[in-house]
Every structure is written in structure tokens, then in C-alpha cells.
Write a protein that holds these residues in place. Structure first.
Motif, PDB file in Angstrom:
ATOM      1  N   ALA A 102      14.330  11.987  70.199  1.00 12.47           N
ATOM      2  CA  ALA A 102      14.997  11.973  68.896  1.00 12.47           C
ATOM      3  C   ALA A 102      14.476  13.029  67.918  1.00 12.47           C
ATOM      4  CB  ALA A 102      14.903  10.578  68.272  1.00 12.47           C
ATOM      5  N   PRO A 103      13.159  13.197  67.738  1.00 13.12           N
ATOM      6  CA  PRO A 103      12.710  14.216  66.781  1.00 13.12           C
ATOM      7  C   PRO A 103      13.203  15.622  67.120  1.00 13.12           C
ATOM      8  CG  PRO A 103      10.924  12.706  67.267  1.00 13.12           C
ATOM      9  CD  PRO A 103      12.026  12.397  68.251  1.00 13.12           C
ATOM     10  N   LEU A 104      13.301  15.927  68.396  1.00 14.82           N
ATOM     11  CA  LEU A 104      13.775  17.246  68.805  1.00 14.82           C
ATOM     12  C   LEU A 104      15.262  17.407  68.508  1.00 14.82           C
ATOM     13  CD1 LEU A 104      11.895  17.418  72.206  1.00 14.82           C
ATOM     14  CD2 LEU A 104      11.449  18.863  70.224  1.00 14.82           C
ATOM     15  N   ILE A 105      16.036  16.375  68.831  1.00 11.32           N
ATOM     16  CA  ILE A 105      17.482  16.442  68.600  1.00 11.32           C
ATOM     17  C   ILE A 105      17.784  16.510  67.109  1.00 11.32           C
ATOM     18  CG2 ILE A 105      19.687  15.290  68.985  1.00 11.32           C
ATOM     19  CD1 ILE A 105      18.288  16.382  71.528  1.00 11.32           C
ATOM     20  N   ILE A 106      17.089  15.696  66.321  1.00 11.13           N
ATOM     21  CA  ILE A 106      17.322  15.686  64.876  1.00 11.13           C
ATOM     22  C   ILE A 106      16.882  17.007  64.254  1.00 11.13           C
ATOM     23  CG2 ILE A 106      16.715  14.561  62.698  1.00 11.13           C
ATOM     24  CD1 ILE A 106      18.651  12.997  64.570  1.00 11.13           C
ATOM     25  N   ALA A 107      15.765  17.563  64.714  1.00 10.04           N
ATOM     26  CA  ALA A 107      15.327  18.861  64.203  1.00 10.04           C
ATOM     27  C   ALA A 107      16.367  19.938  64.491  1.00 10.04           C
ATOM     28  CB  ALA A 107      13.987  19.244  64.822  1.00 10.04           C
ATOM     29  N   GLN A 108      17.024  19.808  65.627  1.00 10.02           N
ATOM     30  CA  GLN A 108      18.077  20.770  65.985  1.00 10.02           C
ATOM     31  C   GLN A 108      19.324  20.564  65.133  1.00 10.02           C
ATOM     32  OE1 GLN A 108      18.341  23.658  67.468  1.00 10.02           O
ATOM     33  NE2 GLN A 108      18.636  23.231  69.641  1.00 10.02           N
ATOM     34  N   GLU A 109      19.780  19.330  65.081  1.00  8.64           N
ATOM     35  CA  GLU A 109      21.065  19.038  64.442  1.00  8.64           C
ATOM     36  C   GLU A 109      21.004  19.066  62.920  1.00  8.64           C
ATOM     37  OE1 GLU A 109      23.914  18.737  66.168  1.00  8.64           O
ATOM     38  OE2 GLU A 109      22.655  19.219  67.906  1.00  8.64           O
ATOM     39  N   LYS A 110      19.861  18.737  62.344  1.00 11.30           N
ATOM     40  CA  LYS A 110      19.716  18.727  60.884  1.00 11.30           C
ATOM     41  C   LYS A 110      19.252  20.070  60.327  1.00 11.30           C
ATOM     42  CE  LYS A 110      19.708  15.722  58.235  1.00 11.30           C
ATOM     43  NZ  LYS A 110      20.740  15.354  57.229  1.00 11.30           N
ATOM     44  N   GLY A 111      19.016  21.023  61.199  1.00 12.23           N
ATOM     45  CA  GLY A 111      18.672  22.361  60.742  1.00 12.23           C
ATOM     46  C   GLY A 111      17.208  22.580  60.415  1.00 12.23           C
ATOM     47  N   TYR A 112      16.311  21.664  60.847  1.00 20.19           N
ATOM     48  CA  TYR A 112      14.891  21.853  60.563  1.00 20.19           C
ATOM     49  C   TYR A 112      14.325  23.039  61.337  1.00 20.19           C
ATOM     50  CZ  TYR A 112      15.091  17.259  58.334  1.00 20.19           C
ATOM     51  OH  TYR A 112      15.406  16.202  57.521  1.00 20.19           O
ATOM     52  N   PHE A 113      14.749  23.210  62.574  1.00 15.66           N
ATOM     53  CA  PHE A 113      14.299  24.379  63.326  1.00 15.66           C
ATOM     54  C   PHE A 113      14.763  25.666  62.635  1.00 15.66           C
ATOM     55  CE2 PHE A 113      14.262  21.700  67.423  1.00 15.66           C
ATOM     56  CZ  PHE A 113      12.894  21.518  67.352  1.00 15.66           C
ATOM     57  N   LYS A 114      16.011  25.675  62.255  1.00 19.29           N
ATOM     58  CA  LYS A 114      16.568  26.860  61.599  1.00 19.29           C
ATOM     59  C   LYS A 114      15.822  27.166  60.304  1.00 19.29           C
ATOM     60  CE  LYS A 114      20.962  28.794  59.964  1.00 19.29           C
ATOM     61  NZ  LYS A 114      22.421  28.516  59.766  1.00 19.29           N
TER      62      LYS A 114
ATOM     63  N   VAL B 104       9.457  19.571  63.760  1.00 20.63           N
ATOM     64  CA  VAL B 104       9.489  18.270  64.440  1.00 20.63           C
ATOM     65  C   VAL B 104       8.941  17.174  63.521  1.00 20.63           C
ATOM     66  CG1 VAL B 104       8.456  16.927  66.311  1.00 20.63           C
ATOM     67  CG2 VAL B 104       9.420  19.189  66.786  1.00 20.63           C
ATOM     68  N   GLU B 105       7.888  17.485  62.764  1.00 25.20           N
ATOM     69  CA  GLU B 105       7.333  16.495  61.837  1.00 25.20           C
ATOM     70  C   GLU B 105       8.342  16.137  60.751  1.00 25.20           C
ATOM     71  OE1 GLU B 105       3.519  15.840  58.837  1.00 25.20           O
ATOM     72  OE2 GLU B 105       3.500  17.458  60.295  1.00 25.20           O
ATOM     73  N   GLU B 106       9.027  17.121  60.216  1.00 26.93           N
ATOM     74  CA  GLU B 106      10.056  16.855  59.200  1.00 26.93           C
ATOM     75  C   GLU B 106      11.168  15.989  59.775  1.00 26.93           C
ATOM     76  OE1 GLU B 106      11.357  20.561  57.534  1.00 26.93           O
ATOM     77  OE2 GLU B 106       9.311  21.177  57.019  1.00 26.93           O
ATOM     78  N   ALA B 107      11.553  16.271  61.012  1.00 23.80           N
ATOM     79  CA  ALA B 107      12.601  15.474  61.656  1.00 23.80           C
ATOM     80  C   ALA B 107      12.138  14.043  61.874  1.00 23.80           C
ATOM     81  CB  ALA B 107      12.989  16.121  62.989  1.00 23.80           C
ATOM     82  N   THR B 108      10.879  13.866  62.255  1.00 22.00           N
ATOM     83  CA  THR B 108      10.340  12.518  62.481  1.00 22.00           C
ATOM     84  C   THR B 108      10.342  11.711  61.191  1.00 22.00           C
ATOM     85  OG1 THR B 108       8.928  13.360  64.274  1.00 22.00           O
ATOM     86  CG2 THR B 108       8.348  11.223  63.323  1.00 22.00           C
ATOM     87  N   ILE B 109       9.936  12.324  60.103  1.00 24.43           N
ATOM     88  CA  ILE B 109       9.931  11.635  58.811  1.00 24.43           C
ATOM     89  C   ILE B 109      11.352  11.249  58.419  1.00 24.43           C
ATOM     90  CG2 ILE B 109       9.415  11.872  56.346  1.00 24.43           C
ATOM     91  CD1 ILE B 109       6.980  11.531  58.229  1.00 24.43           C
ATOM     92  N   TYR B 110      12.304  12.138  58.673  1.00 23.77           N
ATOM     93  CA  TYR B 110      13.702  11.812  58.368  1.00 23.77           C
ATOM     94  C   TYR B 110      14.156  10.592  59.181  1.00 23.77           C
ATOM     95  CZ  TYR B 110      18.767  12.059  58.075  1.00 23.77           C
ATOM     96  OH  TYR B 110      20.088  11.732  57.886  1.00 23.77           O
ATOM     97  N   ILE B 111      13.798  10.560  60.466  1.00 23.30           N
ATOM     98  CA  ILE B 111      14.188   9.436  61.326  1.00 23.30           C
ATOM     99  C   ILE B 111      13.597   8.133  60.805  1.00 23.30           C
ATOM    100  CG2 ILE B 111      13.905   8.444  63.639  1.00 23.30           C
ATOM    101  CD1 ILE B 111      13.902  11.352  64.702  1.00 23.30           C
TER     102      ILE B 111
ATOM    103  N   PHE C 127       6.898   7.297  67.664  1.00 26.94           N
ATOM    104  CA  PHE C 127       6.815   8.749  67.503  1.00 26.94           C
ATOM    105  C   PHE C 127       5.558   9.127  66.723  1.00 26.94           C
ATOM    106  CE2 PHE C 127      11.616   8.452  67.757  1.00 26.94           C
ATOM    107  CZ  PHE C 127      11.672   8.946  69.056  1.00 26.94           C
ATOM    108  N   ALA C 128       4.972  10.248  67.111  1.00 23.67           N
ATOM    109  CA  ALA C 128       3.796  10.747  66.401  1.00 23.67           C
ATOM    110  C   ALA C 128       4.187  11.171  64.999  1.00 23.67           C
ATOM    111  CB  ALA C 128       3.204  11.929  67.164  1.00 23.67           C
ATOM    112  N   HIS C 129       3.595  10.541  63.984  1.00 24.50           N
ATOM    113  CA  HIS C 129       3.909  10.882  62.596  1.00 24.50           C
ATOM    114  C   HIS C 129       3.345  12.245  62.219  1.00 24.50           C
ATOM    115  CE1 HIS C 129       4.387   6.341  61.449  1.00 24.50           C
ATOM    116  NE2 HIS C 129       5.105   6.700  62.496  1.00 24.50           N
TER     117      HIS C 129
END
Length: 317
Positions: free
Chosen positions: A43-55, A237-244, A278-280
Motif C-alpha cells: 500500500a505505501p508504494l501504491i499510494i506514493a505512486q498514485e498520490k504523487g508523492y514520488f513525483k 514512502v513515509e509520506e504515503a504511509t502517514i496518509y494511509i 507498516f513502518a511509520h
């Protein structure tokens, strides 16, 4: 006055021209090989991709499920990919094989694997396994986990009969081919068993003598630990995890929009069961945890020597 304004305008235009004509710099590519097909563990990887955190961290990330689950670490070691999602126990085996790999981050910070039996069956405690059959998928680590768990109840490995059921753990258990299975994922198999009309009971290795370990980690080539892309990757990934964690239902919506075939009861339940694991702080490293599990691997003769923790894992500053 007009000449002064015109001269100033021309100077401004000449100054701005190089910036206006220069193309935007492309985001840095990063290839990430998953450990398995996409599922809520990622989930953190997918959310980072889809929510634009990687970008937002200037990364263009490719998330690639493997055709062979054992291949990602080797491909990263060979320089054919940048990051592999793998398992903490496997990094000790990789080092033993001489692969130039190192853990630089954590995805799932608790064990997910478990010993599972049917709730209405004869196994109410680990001691009840004496004389029973236990299904497994992969020899080696699962033998070590089960052996330690048995010892916590005063049993020995030869008190049970091990049966290789390949990766059909839940089907073998539900069909009565074995009395229990080792290596089942507590966030998936228990729900899968329930969907097949049964109830499962799980015994957790970390509660029966096995040192706590990180289920899923990020591996990179040892020569790449100074690559700034890795630090930005973990930040995203950390930003995505916090969002989740803050918005679990909204995040689920993003996840299944990207993977509509996973919108079913099994994955919805797994989503909820996995979130808290998930690792916070994905970049953080518990050196004691890695040292203890190294000793565990050696005690079960899975590795010959325990190297310094820095051989297995690092924390990117």
C-alpha cells in the motif's frame, strides 16, 4: 524615459530567456521490484505512486511485480534494478551467498507469517501438535520458525510430520490434508479460511521464542547506498504511509482505483489487518533487532557466521 524602460525590458528578457527556453529536468528514474504480485502489503508504494508523492520528490518510479519471486534481490545485485522488496530473514542468506545487497528501509515492521490451524480442529495450543502433520511451502526458515515454536511447548521437530504443500497452505488446511500450516500470512490466510467457511486460529512466532523481525524490507546494491534517490524514495514512502494511517478509507479508494481486480472481501479485510504493521519511519534501523535475528539464523545453521549489523543493514542519513 521610454528608452530607459525599453532598455530595462530588453535586459529582463535577455536574463529570463535562458530559463524560459531550458526544458524542465526529467524526474530521476527508479525501478522497484516487488516481492510478489500487488496486494495490500504494498500500500505505501501504491499510494506514493498514485498520490504523487514520488513525483513530488522528483522520482519517476516503476513498480514491477516479479515473474519469479526469488529473482528481485538477484536482479538488484546484478545492477538490473534499483530496489527490491524482500524479507529480513533473506538478507542474511543473501550475504551468505556473497550478494552485494543491503537493507536501507523497512516496509512492514512486524512479522506477518504465522502457524495456523482450524479453530474447530484438534490444535488448541502448540503442545497439541505432537503427532500431527504441519504443511509448509519453503524449507529452511519455516523449519527454524516451527522448531523454535515447538521448543517453547516442550516439543521437538520430530514430534511432528512436515508435508510440503507448495504454496497451497490454506487449501491444504481446509481440505484436512494437514493439521496446521507454517508460513501462513496472518493478514491474508485467516480471512481466506473464513471465506471458505471455516475459522482459523493463529500462533505467532514472536510470541513463542522467535526474535521479532521485519517482514518486508527494501534492498539496494551496497554500492548504491549513497544514491540520493534512495533517501527521496523513503521520504515519499513515509509520506504515503502517514496518509494511509490518517485516511485509511480514502487511501483504500486510491488503491483499488489503481488495482480494481483487488476490490474484494479478501483484500478489503487484508487492508485493514495490514495498516498498523507498516513502518511509520521506513528509514529507521533497529540494530539490536538485526543482531538478534542474525544469531537466530546461526543457531539454526541457516548461516555459518553472524556478520556485523552494518553488513546487513544501514540507515540512510
Amino acid at each position: 524615459m521610454f528608452k530607459k524602460i525599453a532598455a530595462a525590458a530588453l535586459a529582463l528578457a535577455l536574463t529570463a530567456a535562458p530559463f524560459a527556453s531550458a526544458p524542465a529536468r526529467a524526474a530521476d528514474k527508479l525501478t522497484v521490484l516487488l516481492d510478489w504480485y500487488v496486494n495490500p502489503d504494498h500500500a505505501p508504494l501504491i499510494i506514493a505512486q498514485e498520490k504523487g508523492y514520488f513525483k513530488a520528490h522528483d522520482l519517476d518510479v516503476d513498480l514491477i511485480p516479479p515473474s519469479d519471486p526469488s529473482a528481485p534481490p538477484r536482479l538488484v545485485a546484478a545492477g538490473q534494478a534499483d530496489v527490491a522488496v524482500s524479507y529480513q530473514p533473506n538478507i542474511y542468506l543473501s550475504v551468505k551467498e556473497g550478494l552485494p545487497l543491503i537493507r536501507f528501509g523497512t516496509l512492514v515492521s512486524t512479522p506477518l507469517t504465522a502457524l495456523v490451524a482450524l479453530k474447530d480442529g484438534p490444535i488448541k495450543s502448540i503442545a497439541d501438535l505432537k503427532g500431527k502433520t504441519v504443511g509448509y511451502s519453503v524449507a529452511g526458515l519455516e523449519d527454524a520458525l516451527l522448531g523454535t515454536m515447538l521448543a517453547s511447548a516442550g516439543l521437538k521437530p520430530d514430534d511432528v510430520t512436515m508435508i510440503n504443500v507448495n504454496f497451497a497452505l490454506s487449501p491444504a488446511l481446509v481440505a484436512g490434508k494437514v493439521d496446521a500450516v507454517i508460513g501462513a500470512y496472518r493478514n491474508f490466510e485467516l480471512t481466506q479460511i473464513k471465506l471458505e467457511g471455516k475459522e482459523g486460529i493463529a500462533f505467532f512466532p514472536e510470541e513463542h521464542g522467535v526474535p521479532v523481525f521485519d517482514e518486508l524490507i527494501y534492498l539496494a546494491h551496497k554500492d548504491k547506498v549513497g544514491d540520493p534517490r534512495l533517501k527521496r524514495f523513503l521520504a515519499a514512502v513515509e509520506e504515503a504511509t502517514i496518509y494511509i494511517l490518517n485516511h485509511p478509507q480514502e487511501a483504500w479508494g486510491v488503491f483499488v482505483k489503481a488495482n480494481p481486480k483487488l476490490d474484494d472481501e479478501l483484500n478489503r479485510t487484508a487492508w485493514t489487518d495490514t495498516l498498523r504493521r507498516f513502518a511509520h519511519a521506513p528509514a529507521a534501523l533497529d540494530e539490536g533487532r538485526y543482531a538478534r535475528f542474525g544469531e537466530f539464523m546461526k543457531s539454526h545453521k541457516l548461516i555459518d557466521t553472524v556478520e556485523p549489523v552494518s553488513t546487513y543493514a544501514t540507515a540512510i542519513k
